[in-house]
Design a protein around this motif. Structure first.
Motif, mmCIF file in Angstrom:
data_model
loop_
_atom_site.group_PDB
_atom_site.id
_atom_site.type_symbol
_atom_site.label_atom_id
_atom_site.label_comp_id
_atom_site.label_asym_id
_atom_site.label_seq_id
_atom_site.Cartn_x
_atom_site.Cartn_y
_atom_site.Cartn_z
ATOM 1 N N GLN A 68 8.539 8.247 10.214
ATOM 2 C CA GLN A 68 7.969 8.696 8.945
ATOM 3 C C GLN A 68 8.389 7.712 7.863
ATOM 4 N N THR A 69 7.545 7.552 6.866
ATOM 5 C CA THR A 69 7.879 6.719 5.724
ATOM 6 C C THR A 69 7.413 7.430 4.467
ATOM 7 N N GLY A 70 7.833 6.921 3.323
ATOM 8 C CA GLY A 70 7.385 7.476 2.053
ATOM 9 C C GLY A 70 5.976 7.002 1.744
ATOM 10 N N CYS A 71 5.574 7.158 0.524
ATOM 11 C CA CYS A 71 4.239 6.777 0.092
ATOM 12 C C CYS A 71 4.035 5.274 0.270
ATOM 13 N N MET A 72 2.901 4.884 0.842
ATOM 14 C CA MET A 72 2.568 3.469 1.025
ATOM 15 C C MET A 72 1.756 2.933 -0.159
ATOM 16 N N GLY A 73 1.512 3.779 -1.174
ATOM 17 C CA GLY A 73 0.736 3.352 -2.325
ATOM 18 C C GLY A 73 -0.765 3.455 -2.112
ATOM 19 N N LEU A 74 -1.164 4.146 -1.085
ATOM 20 C CA LEU A 74 -2.581 4.287 -0.752
ATOM 21 C C LEU A 74 -2.981 5.758 -0.848
ATOM 22 N N CYS A 75 -2.555 6.389 -1.924
ATOM 23 C CA CYS A 75 -2.702 7.840 -2.092
ATOM 24 C C CYS A 75 -4.139 8.320 -1.947
ATOM 25 N N HIS A 76 -5.082 7.480 -2.340
ATOM 26 C CA HIS A 76 -6.495 7.858 -2.258
ATOM 27 C C HIS A 76 -6.985 8.005 -0.815
ATOM 28 N N SER A 77 -6.221 7.485 0.149
ATOM 29 C CA SER A 77 -6.660 7.493 1.551
ATOM 30 C C SER A 77 -5.695 8.214 2.474
ATOM 31 N N GLU A 78 -4.862 9.079 1.926
ATOM 32 C CA GLU A 78 -3.908 9.829 2.751
ATOM 33 C C GLU A 78 -4.637 10.817 3.659
#
Length: 129
Positions: A68-78
């Motif tokens: 698992q990782t934190g946010c990859m900065g691609l919130c629009h495509s989660e």
């Protein structure tokens, strides 16, 4: 509430599998699921569970590390998922639901084939070794 010998054996096997899932040694394939708050809100827990189930069904628990990782900065495509596999480019897939997770295991991990319709990002060919 005593357990039968058979129940104890099943419990032991399930715990061994749980430990094997977390073991990183000897696993050269990684599935990294974005579990930031944006990913969780978009259903990443179901995605993570689907990967674990698909890997179990295909007897890949000892070959693939799920992290698992934190946010990859691609919130629009989660939910987003990065797949690292030898001989293939590192790929970030977007909008990965349970069905797509199973497809990634079948096609990308087992079939060594990219799912072009879900790729968000991959390194340019000129920087690949």
């Amino acid at each position: 509430m005593a357990m039968t010998l058979e129940e104890l054996r099943k419990l032991r096997e399930s715990k061994k599998t749980d430990i094997q899932r977390r073991e990183a040694e000897g696993k050269d394939i990684q599935v990294i699921v974005g579990m930031g708050t944006c990913g969780i809100a978009a259903g990443a827990k179901g995605t993570l569970d689907a990967f674990i189930n698909a890997l179990d069904e295909n007897k890949l628990v000892d070959k693939v590390l799920v992290r698992q990782t934190g946010c990859m900065g691609l919130c629009h495509s989660e939910p987003t998922v990065e797949v690292v596999s030898p001989g293939m480019p590192n790929v970030i897939y977007g909008t990965v639901d349970a069905a797509t997770a199973k497809e990634i295991v079948a096609k990308h991990i087992l079939g060594h084939e990219l799912l072009d319709n879900h790729i968000l990002n991959k390194p340019a060919a000129d920087i690949m070794k």
